[in-house]
Structures are given as C-alpha cells and as structure tokens.
Scaffold this motif. Structure first.
Motif, PDB file in Angstrom:
ATOM      1  N   GLY A 120       0.791  -1.223   0.000  1.00 51.34           N
ATOM      2  CA  GLY A 120       0.000   0.000   0.000  1.00 51.34           C
ATOM      3  C   GLY A 120       0.820   1.267   0.000  1.00 51.34           C
ATOM      4  N   GLU A 121       2.144   1.140  -0.111  1.00 52.37           N
ATOM      5  CA  GLU A 121       3.009   2.324  -0.071  1.00 52.37           C
ATOM      6  C   GLU A 121       3.389   2.786  -1.467  1.00 52.37           C
ATOM      7  OE1 GLU A 121       3.871   4.458   1.994  1.00 52.37           O
ATOM      8  OE2 GLU A 121       4.286   3.654   3.989  1.00 52.37           O
ATOM      9  N   ASP A 122       3.692   4.078  -1.540  1.00 59.03           N
ATOM     10  CA  ASP A 122       4.016   4.718  -2.807  1.00 59.03           C
ATOM     11  C   ASP A 122       5.522   4.679  -3.062  1.00 59.03           C
ATOM     12  OD1 ASP A 122       3.863   6.276  -5.149  1.00 59.03           O
ATOM     13  OD2 ASP A 122       2.343   7.594  -4.304  1.00 59.03           O
ATOM     14  N   HIS A 123       5.963   5.552  -3.955  1.00 62.45           N
ATOM     15  CA  HIS A 123       7.357   5.629  -4.396  1.00 62.45           C
ATOM     16  C   HIS A 123       8.305   5.783  -3.202  1.00 62.45           C
ATOM     17  CE1 HIS A 123      10.390   6.218  -7.412  1.00 62.45           C
ATOM     18  NE2 HIS A 123      10.681   7.441  -7.015  1.00 62.45           N
ATOM     19  N   ASN A 124       7.992   6.723  -2.320  1.00 65.23           N
ATOM     20  CA  ASN A 124       8.691   6.886  -1.052  1.00 65.23           C
ATOM     21  C   ASN A 124       7.715   6.531   0.068  1.00 65.23           C
ATOM     22  OD1 ASN A 124      11.406   8.171  -1.736  1.00 65.23           O
ATOM     23  ND2 ASN A 124       9.991   9.504  -2.829  1.00 65.23           N
ATOM     24  N   LEU A 125       8.235   5.950   1.119  1.00 63.65           N
ATOM     25  CA  LEU A 125       7.364   5.526   2.213  1.00 63.65           C
ATOM     26  C   LEU A 125       6.696   6.730   2.871  1.00 63.65           C
ATOM     27  CD1 LEU A 125       9.645   2.831   3.893  1.00 63.65           C
ATOM     28  CD2 LEU A 125       7.772   2.469   2.291  1.00 63.65           C
ATOM     29  N   MET A 126       5.419   6.619   3.124  1.00 57.04           N
ATOM     30  CA  MET A 126       4.662   7.690   3.759  1.00 57.04           C
ATOM     31  C   MET A 126       4.335   7.391   5.218  1.00 57.04           C
ATOM     32  SD  MET A 126       4.601   9.794   1.332  1.00 57.04           S
ATOM     33  CE  MET A 126       3.558  11.039   2.083  1.00 57.04           C
ATOM     34  N   GLN A 127       4.140   6.137   5.543  1.00 56.60           N
ATOM     35  CA  GLN A 127       3.758   5.779   6.907  1.00 56.60           C
ATOM     36  C   GLN A 127       4.996   5.666   7.798  1.00 56.60           C
ATOM     37  OE1 GLN A 127       0.631   2.724   7.319  1.00 56.60           O
ATOM     38  NE2 GLN A 127       0.615   2.633   5.070  1.00 56.60           N
ATOM     39  N   ARG A 128       4.921   6.323   8.939  1.00 58.14           N
ATOM     40  CA  ARG A 128       6.072   6.387   9.831  1.00 58.14           C
ATOM     41  C   ARG A 128       6.515   5.001  10.297  1.00 58.14           C
ATOM     42  NH1 ARG A 128       8.803  10.291  12.442  1.00 58.14           N
ATOM     43  NH2 ARG A 128       9.763   9.797  14.446  1.00 58.14           N
ATOM     44  N   LYS A 129       5.559   4.117  10.560  1.00 58.86           N
ATOM     45  CA  LYS A 129       5.909   2.769  11.010  1.00 58.86           C
ATOM     46  C   LYS A 129       6.785   2.071   9.970  1.00 58.86           C
ATOM     47  CE  LYS A 129       1.705   0.716   9.090  1.00 58.86           C
ATOM     48  NZ  LYS A 129       0.466  -0.041   9.356  1.00 58.86           N
ATOM     49  N   ASN A 130       6.483   2.277   8.687  1.00 59.15           N
ATOM     50  CA  ASN A 130       7.268   1.656   7.622  1.00 59.15           C
ATOM     51  C   ASN A 130       8.628   2.310   7.481  1.00 59.15           C
ATOM     52  OD1 ASN A 130       5.164  -0.094   7.076  1.00 59.15           O
ATOM     53  ND2 ASN A 130       4.277   1.213   5.499  1.00 59.15           N
ATOM     54  N   ARG A 131       8.671   3.614   7.681  1.00 54.97           N
ATOM     55  CA  ARG A 131       9.969   4.308   7.631  1.00 54.97           C
ATOM     56  C   ARG A 131      10.908   3.802   8.723  1.00 54.97           C
ATOM     57  NH1 ARG A 131       8.833  10.713   6.236  1.00 54.97           N
ATOM     58  NH2 ARG A 131       7.867  10.369   4.202  1.00 54.97           N
ATOM     59  N   LYS A 132      10.351   3.610   9.903  1.00 59.03           N
ATOM     60  CA  LYS A 132      11.169   3.077  10.994  1.00 59.03           C
ATOM     61  C   LYS A 132      11.687   1.679  10.646  1.00 59.03           C
ATOM     62  CE  LYS A 132       9.216   5.550  14.965  1.00 59.03           C
ATOM     63  NZ  LYS A 132       8.515   5.418  16.267  1.00 59.03           N
ATOM     64  N   ASP A 133      10.811   0.872  10.101  1.00 63.61           N
ATOM     65  CA  ASP A 133      11.192  -0.485   9.738  1.00 63.61           C
ATOM     66  C   ASP A 133      12.300  -0.485   8.686  1.00 63.61           C
ATOM     67  OD1 ASP A 133      10.211  -3.521   9.821  1.00 63.61           O
ATOM     68  OD2 ASP A 133      10.568  -2.976   7.718  1.00 63.61           O
ATOM     69  N   LEU A 134      12.141   0.319   7.651  1.00 57.00           N
ATOM     70  CA  LEU A 134      13.156   0.380   6.602  1.00 57.00           C
ATOM     71  C   LEU A 134      14.499   0.840   7.156  1.00 57.00           C
ATOM     72  CD1 LEU A 134      14.063   0.322   3.608  1.00 57.00           C
ATOM     73  CD2 LEU A 134      13.270   2.700   3.442  1.00 57.00           C
ATOM     74  N   SER A 135      14.471   1.829   8.044  1.00 57.65           N
ATOM     75  CA  SER A 135      15.719   2.356   8.606  1.00 57.65           C
ATOM     76  C   SER A 135      16.489   1.260   9.324  1.00 57.65           C
ATOM     77  CB  SER A 135      15.415   3.520   9.554  1.00 57.65           C
ATOM     78  OG  SER A 135      14.780   4.571   8.864  1.00 57.65           O
ATOM     79  N   VAL A 136      15.786   0.451  10.084  1.00 58.12           N
ATOM     80  CA  VAL A 136      16.441  -0.645  10.798  1.00 58.12           C
ATOM     81  C   VAL A 136      17.015  -1.659   9.808  1.00 58.12           C
ATOM     82  CG1 VAL A 136      16.052  -2.608  12.348  1.00 58.12           C
ATOM     83  CG2 VAL A 136      15.035  -0.374  12.864  1.00 58.12           C
ATOM     84  N   ARG A 137      16.243  -2.008   8.799  1.00 57.58           N
ATOM     85  CA  ARG A 137      16.707  -3.019   7.839  1.00 57.58           C
ATOM     86  C   ARG A 137      17.914  -2.529   7.041  1.00 57.58           C
ATOM     87  NH1 ARG A 137      12.827  -7.084   8.010  1.00 57.58           N
ATOM     88  NH2 ARG A 137      10.779  -6.331   8.715  1.00 57.58           N
ATOM     89  N   MET A 138      17.926  -1.250   6.671  1.00 58.35           N
ATOM     90  CA  MET A 138      19.092  -0.730   5.944  1.00 58.35           C
ATOM     91  C   MET A 138      20.339  -0.801   6.814  1.00 58.35           C
ATOM     92  SD  MET A 138      18.086   2.407   3.415  1.00 58.35           S
ATOM     93  CE  MET A 138      17.370   3.484   4.626  1.00 58.35           C
ATOM     94  N   SER A 139      20.201  -0.423   8.089  1.00 57.17           N
ATOM     95  CA  SER A 139      21.359  -0.500   8.987  1.00 57.17           C
ATOM     96  C   SER A 139      21.834  -1.938   9.133  1.00 57.17           C
ATOM     97  CB  SER A 139      21.001   0.076  10.360  1.00 57.17           C
ATOM     98  OG  SER A 139      20.849   1.470  10.306  1.00 57.17           O
ATOM     99  N   GLN A 140      20.910  -2.853   9.309  1.00 56.73           N
ATOM    100  CA  GLN A 140      21.291  -4.262   9.436  1.00 56.73           C
ATOM    101  C   GLN A 140      22.005  -4.754   8.189  1.00 56.73           C
ATOM    102  OE1 GLN A 140      17.505  -6.153  10.298  1.00 56.73           O
ATOM    103  NE2 GLN A 140      17.887  -6.095  12.513  1.00 56.73           N
TER     104      GLN A 140
END
Length: 957
Positions: free
Chosen positions: A893-913
């Motif tokens: 359900g997300e667009d080109h860039n993430l809009m939902q904060r919960k998803n942004r937090k999740d992506l940030s963790v995964r990129m760091s990992q």
C-alpha cells in the motif's frame, strides 16, 4: 612560581582529560532517538514586531508552542499549541490545543474513533500579561485580515447527554406521544455546529447555531456565515452579522445548499452560490447570488438563463468567487451542463460492463483521464459579472480553459492560455506548447497573439504587459496589451538567461524572476548570478541591477519578498537579497536598491544555510533560520541591518550528547575531465590514519547542500546520513553531470573517479564500500553493479531496470505516459525506442544481470506511482534465477517513497542491518538469512540477528 606552573599544568591536564571524557561519553545515534528529535515550525512575527511565536514539536508526541516577548525578553510556553496566529493589532495570540498524544493513542487501541476521540481546544492569549482564556472542543477559528477586535471560532458537535433511566413508564409514554406531535422531523444529515463571535477586548460573545461555513470581511466589520437545515422550522441560509452595530441579518433562506461565500474588500458586498436541488438530484442547478449592505436585498446575478451565459452552460458550485480590488467586478465559475443519463432499473449491478476504451484520438490517454476525473467533474470556467453595469461576460471557454487576471482584477484585459490543441503530445513533447490570447474585458472580444509557445505567459500586476520566458529563443519577452508589440528584452545581452548547467535533452528553463516594479515600469529577472532590470517597452536599455556583483563574486543573488501581500516592488525600494556562493556554498543576505546605482551591500554571511527570512509588517524586526550540518536550523532575529543577531531557539540541545561528525566539500574530475564537487561526511573525531567503511549516496547534484542540516529521522527511502556518520561510516555524496544518451555511463564516469580520489587519501576501507540511492539514484546503482565490483553491497530503491518496458509504461500516480522521461527529461536517452533502441538496451541493467556480483537490496513498493513496481520485479527475478544475492522489500500500500512512519522506521532498521552486515561484519538478520514466509506476515518481522559466524561468512562470500 613553580608551584603556580605546576597547578596550571595539572589544571590544564585535568581540563584535557575532562574534555576527552566528554568526547568519549558521546553516544552514537540510534533508531530509538527519532521520536524525540524535534522540528521548528509555524514561526510568525506580530505586526508591531514585539512578539515572535513558533512551535517546537517532536517527530512523534506532544509539542510546545512558544511566544517570545522581544521587549520583555521573556518567553511563555504552551503545551500542544498549534495553528497559532497574532491578532492584527498585536494584542492577542490565538491557537488551538491538540489532545494529548498518548491519550489519543490509548483510545485508538480501544478501537475508538471519530466523535469518541478528544478534540482540540482553543487558547486566547492576552499578550500584555500572557493571561489565557481556554475554550474546549473547537474545530476551527478565524481572525479578520485587517480588523483587530474580533475572533470567530466554531465548536465541535456537543457531546451526547447521558439520559437517566425513566421511572414512570406511563408518563414517559405520554411524553413521547406529545413530542411526536410538536417536534419537527430533524435533518439527520445536518452538519452545522455553533459559531461563536468574540470581542477580544471585552470578552463579549455572540453565538449562532447550525453553522457550516463562515468568513470575516477583511476589516472585520462583517461576519458572514451559512447555516445548515435542522428541520422544517429551521431552514438553511446565509446570514450576516455587523460587528459595528451588533445586528444579525438574514440574507437568504429556504434553499437546500449554500456555498462559496465571498466578500469584497470593504466587506459590504457578498456573493455566494445556492440551489434548491437536493443532493439526490442528477444535476444540481446553482445560481450566483449577490447581496450588499446598502440595499440588503438578495439578487440572482447568473443562472442557466442569464444573459451572457453560454447556451447549455450553468453556474459552477466549485468555482472561486472573487471580487475585484475596487469591488466593481465579481468573478465566478461556469461549466457546460452535464449530459443526463437515465438510470437503467432493469439491469443488475453485476451485469454492467466495466471497461476503459483507449483510442489514438484521445487528447489524454485513459489513465490520465481517470486520474483527473474528479478534477474534471469539479472544473469551472472563469466568468465575470460587472456589478455596476449589471452584465455577465464569459471569459474561459472549452478551447481556452485557463484565464489569468491582473493582480487587482481591475484592468481592461485578461490573458487566455490554452494547450488544448497539443494535449495529445503530452507524454513525449515537453515543455508543452501553448497558444495565448488577449481578452478585451470591455468589448468582450478575444484575439490570439501567441502560437506554440513553450513558455508560460502571465499578466503584469497592472495588466499593461504580457510577459514570458521563451525557451525556443532563450529570451524574456514582454508584449504591450495596448498596442500588441512583442519585445525581446534580453536577446542583445551577452549573458545567458537559461540554466547553463541543465543537462537533459530538452530546452533548458530560465532562472526565474523577482517581480515587477510599481506601475509595471520594469521587470526584474535573474541570470545565473545577478538581477536585471528590464524595460518592458524596450525603449530603455537593460540594466544589471546588482552591477555584476554576483558574477564577480560567484554569488547567486535572489530577491527576498518580505511582504507576502506585495503585488509589486516599490520604485524606491531597498531590495533584500539572499546571496549563495556557488563555489564555496557560503550563504547570507545582501542589500541593494531599485532606483539608485549601488553595489550590493553584504549584511550577514557565513558558512551556514540561511532560510525563511520574514519581516514584521509594521516594524524592522526580522526572523530567519540558520544552521549547518552539525547545528539545527534554529530561529534567529535581528533588525534589517543584521547588526545584532539574537538566537531565539535551541530546538535540539540533546544533539550535544551524540556523535555527529563533519562535512566538507571535495573536488575531483570526471573520466572526461569535467570538474566536479561533492560532499564528504566524516565521523566525529575522525582519524586519517584509520580506515573507515564508506557509503556512497547520490541522486544528481547535491553539493549546494553542504551546509544543510540533516535531522535524525526514519527514512522514506534513503540512508539517514547523520545516523551512519555517527556510527563511524564515511558518507560520500558526489555530483553527477550527464551526457545525452548515456545516463548510466555518465554516473560511472563521475562517481568512480570521486571514490578513487578518496581511496587514494588512505582513510577509506576500499574493501568495505557500498552504494545506496532511490528512484533515479536507484536506477544508477542498478546500472553500476552491472559494470563494477568495486562495492561490497548496494541498495537500489525503486529502480528502473528495463528501459524498453518502462518506456511504454505509465506513471500511475499521474496517469502520464513515461515516454517523455526517456526522450527529454531525467533518463536522458534523447530519442524514441525505435530511434535509439541500442541505447535503451545498453542503459538497462536487466540485460546485463548476469554480470552482477554485488549483493543487492531492492525496495519497490506495490503502490509506486512514479516507477512501476514491475521494474523492481523484473530485476529481482533475473538476479534470483541467476542465484545472485538479492533481496526485495515491498511495503504494501506504499508509494514511491514511504509515507507511513511505522514503515519508515522499519526500513531504517533493515538498511542498517544490511550495511552493517556487509561492511562491518555484523551478524545477518533473520529476514536476510531465512526470509519471512507469508504465513507469518505481520507476526514475525525477521529482525532478529542470526549470530552463527558461519552464516555471516557465507553471505559475505
């Protein structure tokens, strides 16, 4: 003496040790800090310059509103204040108070919503003593633009009263029977609530029930409002309240819907549209209505049978109603009467065919039509009613839908612009061609004066000239609306007015313009560095207003508009300019003059970013934002001399407790010998004798952002630079210049030499470097990993992998064909697929997926409206089949860039990992090693680290 020296030495040693301990005590940034990191917003200055207000809010949670008294040098703080304004006389501040974040969250966890959730309150602050009056359950408020004594606010629906259980059932039955006889049937769809008009000085209030819309006149002498129908005794209507004699006046009642109330500047004239048709009607016929304080009689100025209304057209309920500055004209919207389709009551809903029919003759392709359906259904065409002459004139037409007026709407001409004939070329021919017309507002005639222009014609403030930048000849033009003479204003000047750094295969745009000098006497336009004063008649020679100071000093000088209501620049005005050094990236403010020769005077400047310059309406107090990479863009104040700058805010004092790092400008040359700049971010206490892992992030050109502050925040798509630098990564952000037809190769030719230049300096761990980028950056990374094994890992967000399939696709966010992007804009191929097939293939990573050796993480979301999701799928499936290490994150359900904060937090963790694993040897997370099966989706996120050392070794290979 020796004792003193010994004590001094010991003190010095102790100080150094304390400083070292303080440095050691600094923590690296983590994902847990995001919510508490604060942002500054909503800053305003009172008109008298004695007060400044601003919000400081965490990224998640309850913020605070501050009101600063500049005279008393004192600050008041209000929890959860938002949407704040000063009264025109600078005596009061008004704002809404948001509900407590945790209370709202707790109720949402209990599945509460709508009216069950707490609502905003209203606060009225008397600035003289900062005393506060609070009002609960307020949905909105308004202050008059110029008037000072009054405030209007609208309440939420009252909370339902708790009813006591009846004791005498027989009596209750009798009461119900009586109630049915005497109480009118209420309108269950009624939305109106109580409107309160409050005198700010006396506290006296006037209340009006069932209000759905309201406006003040500019001076606050009149309050106009619309009431909803409650029942058969309480009709919908438009009402007025005079704040001078405190009298309410009914203007019009009895119809079903009233909309669009608009008053003239004096407040003595009102316009609105209304209809007797119910919402269930197939077509609702609105009429344009008018009322004034002199006659106090309603008039219908326009409807379907009005003289001047085009045949089979009608008044639009969606048009903006606007009076001219002098109140003699009223502008409104019309539109063609829609076709009425009879409802087929013999057909079941499941039997109806649903399809889109695409034809080559459609001006707009079906996806664009579908995206614009709502806009088309609400589209209106500008019309004018001459109040004095009692005459309607239709201005916009189907063939000429866009009409522009002078700033005062009092001139003798209007400007019509149309791209209707060229709409079929949208999607591959850019910038779109346009025709332009002059509309005589007295004679009612229309005359075309421009054909197939690539520019955007506009009217000067007084309507004496039409002006535009024409990309076809790279020149500014002005045409007199009186004699129709078109003058090329810049052709003879030996300075380019087009963007000299523009590197797409299309006509470059201009640098913009500052505005018009009063009486339409001069047009001020920009070149790369300076401001030019152009005589629109062409009789006087062009003058470099800033005396080539910008060019001589590598500055980009731009006008700062300090009065948001300004329609023109006074002939004797002092101009306040921003001055950005395009070489060093230093910034600041300068002063120059319209009417006299003088080189720009530097007022303030430093190695910071300066933004948001604002001035008090009736005072010389200004506020501005200043910051750099290490320091948040806090709010500062001064007078117009900038001699005594005062810092007002410290939004993020906690930053001092964290490792932050530094940024510096670096330079190198591309493979083709083109000089380039980029940004290098280094960790805190950088040690050149050590080797650091390096992230390389890029898009196109970013070096002008040397002094931009970057807040630790969860990512929408790209790495958070402060987070990575704080955790001992180098981050390199190179600029890229492009050659037509070779976008991927251009990226290689610019980025790789920059990386090699840094590696040669000895502090980069060249065995542990990675790439990361999104969208266009994601494409370039997807391309680069087919050409080089220099990087240990890469992440590509929303990458185009196959230009041949992407070329024929749709940008689903707009419904636009993607062809223009490849032929003329960012993808820079410079021709069609059938003209340059090999360049489409050569620039497509998919065709070379077998060469990829670099582990790749893709993020491509299933509702991406810019780059079709299948582009990420095509690349992933190719790499997966080839057994290349590849992962793809798809946020539903997300667009080109993430809009939902919960998803942004999740992506940030995964990129760091992901990057910590490949560049620092950290354990891989479960989602990388084992995946997350769909049957546990939403229950197991796979973020746990897999600690077995052999797993990390296997993945690193």
């Amino acid at each position: 003496m020796k004792k003193l020296l010994l004590v001094a030495a010991l003190c010095g040693t102790g100080l150094l040790q304390a400083q070292a301990q303080q440095q050691t005590a600094k923590k690296p940034l983590s994902h847990e800090v995001y919510d508490s990191w604060k942002g500054l917003s909503g800053d305003r200055i009172s008109n008298n310059g004695q007060y400044v207000l601003y919000n400081i809010d965490p990224q998640e949670g309850d913020g605070e509103l501050y009101i600063r008294s500049m005279v008393r040098n004192a600050t008041a703080k209000y929890s959860r204040g938002a949407k704040a304004s000063f009264s025109n006389d600078s005596k009061f501040a008004v704002f809404q108070i948001k509900p407590e974040h945790q209370k709202v969250r707790a109720l949402k966890l209990k599945k509460k919503k709508g009216d069950d959730l707490p609502k905003d309150s209203l606060a009225i602050v008397k600035l003289a003593d900062m005393s506060v009056v609070k009002v609960p359950r307020v949905q909105s408020y308004k202050l008059p633009k110029e008037g000072s004594d009054w405030l209007a606010y609208q309440l939420e629906k009252p909370l339902p009263e708790k009813k006591e259980a009846p004791k005498d059932t027989a009596a209750v039955g009798e009461q119900k029977a009586e109630s049915k006889k005497s109480t009118p049937k209420k309108n269950k769809d009624a939305k109106g609530t109580e409107l309160v008009l409050r005198n700010l000085n006396t506290g006296q209030e006037h209340r009006f029930s069932r209000v759905v819309d309201y406006i003040f006149s500019e001076q606050g002498n009149m309050l106009y409002f619309v009431k909803d129908e409650l029942d058969s005794l309480h009709h919908a209507g438009v009402f007025a309240f005079s704040t001078s004699d405190l009298k309410e006046m009914p203007i019009d009642t009895g119809l079903v819907t009233y909309k669009g109330i608009s008053a003239d500047k004096s407040g003595n004239q009102l316009a609105y549209v209304a209809t007797a048709d119910t919402a269930e009607a197939d077509i609702r016929y609105f009429g344009l209505n008018y009322w004034n304080t002199k006659t106090r009689k309603k008039q219908v100025l326009a409807d379907t049978v009005a003289k001047g209304m085009p045949q089979d057209w009608m008044v639009s309920e969606h048009g903006n109603l606007v009076f001219s500055e002098d109140g003699k004209r009223l502008f409104f919207g019309t539109f063609p009467r829609p076709v009425r389709y009879e409802k087929d009551t013999t057909q079941l809903e499941e039997d109806k065919v649903s399809l889109d029919i695409w034809t080559y003759k459609d001006p707009l392709i079906q996806p664009m039509q579908l995206k614009q359906n709502d806009r088309e259904l609400k589209r209106s065409f500008l019309a004018m009613y001459d109040v004095k002459a009692g005459k309607m004139q239709q201005l916009a037409t189907l063939e000429m839908p866009d009409v522009y007026l002078d700033a005062y709407k009092t001139g003798s001409v209007a400007l019509g612009v149309s791209d209707e004939k060229y709409k079929i070329t949208i999607g591959y021919d850019t910038p779109t061609r346009k025709d332009a017309y002059l509309i005589d507002l007295k004679k009612g005639t229309t005359k075309q004066f421009l054909s197939e222009s690539r520019g955007n014609p506009r009217l000067s403030p007084m309507g004496k000239y039409v002006y535009w930048y024409e990309p076809m000849d790279s020149s500014w033009h002005a045409m007199s609306t009186k004699n129709g003479v078109n003058v090329n204003l810049t052709k003879k000047l030996n300075v380019p007015f087009y963007d000299v750094e523009f590197d797409m295969p299309m006509l470059p745009d201009d640098y913009g313009f500052a505005g018009w000098v009063e009486d339409d006497s001069y047009l001020l336009v920009y070149d790369q560095h300076d401001i030019w004063k152009l005589d629109p008649s062409g009789k006087k020679a062009a003058v470099n207003l800033t005396d080539k100071y910008g060019r001589q000093n590598s500055l980009r000088l731009r006008y700062e508009k300090l009065d948001p209501e300004q329609k023109f620049i006074p002939a004797d005005a002092a101009l306040y300019l921003s001055g950005f050094n395009i070489r060093t990236k230093a910034d600041g403010y300068y002063k120059d003059y319209v009417g006299k020769e003088a080189k720009p005077e530097k007022l303030i400047g430093s190695d910071h970013a300066y933004t948001s310059l604002s001035k008090a309406k009736n005072d010389n107090l200004v506020t501005f934002r200043r910051g750099d990479f290490r320091n948040y863009n806090d709010l500062y104040t001064s007078d117009l001399s900038f001699a005594n700058v005062q810092r007002l805010t410290d939004a993020n004092p906690q930053a001092a407790a964290y490792k932050w790092g530094t940024v510096e400008l670096v330079e190198w040359k591309s493979t083709d010998g083109i000089p380039l700049q980029g940004l290098l971010y280094k960790p805190e206490n950088f040690d050149a004798s050590k080797k650091y892992p390096m992230m390389v992030y890029f898009y196109e050109r970013s070096s002008d952002g040397l002094h931009n502050h970057r807040v630790p925040a969860p990512s929408a798509s790209v790495i958070n630079i402060p987070l990575f630098v704080s955790n001992d990564y180098l981050v390199f952000v190179p600029d890229i210049v492009y050659k037509d037809g070779y976008p991927g190769e251009s990226a290689m030719d610019c980025i790789i030499p920059g990386v090699q230049m840094l590696v040669q300096q000895g502090f980069v761990d060249d065995k542990n470097m990675a790439l990361q980028g999104q969208s266009w950056g994601g494409y370039q990374i997807a391309y680069m990993v087919t050409r080089t094994n220099l990087f240990k890992a890469a992440m590509a967000g929303a990458p185009v992998s196959n230009m041949t399939s992407a070329y024929g696709g749709i940008r689903w966010g707009t419904g636009l064909s993607r062809q223009f992007q490849y032929e003329r804009t960012q993808s820079r191929i410079g021709g069609t697929l059938w003209e340059k097939p090999m360049q489409f293939i050569e620039n497509s990573p998919l065709f070379f997926a077998d060469r990829v050796q670099t582990p790749l993480l893709i993020m491509h979301n299933d509702q991406d409206g810019a780059v079709p999701w299948y582009q990420g799928i095509e690349y992933f499936m190719a790499l997966r089949r080839l057994q290349k290490p590849v992962w793809m994150l798809v946020y539903n359900g997300e667009d080109h860039n993430l809009m939902q904060r919960k998803n942004r937090k999740d992506l940030s963790v995964r990129m760091s990992q992901y990057f910590d694993h490949f560049l620092k040897g950290a354990p891989a997370p479960k989602w990388m090693e084992q995946g997350v099966p769909s049957v546990v989706k939403g229950k197991d996120y796979g973020l746990e680290l897999v600690t077995e050392p052999e797993v990390a070794g296997e993945l690193q290979e």
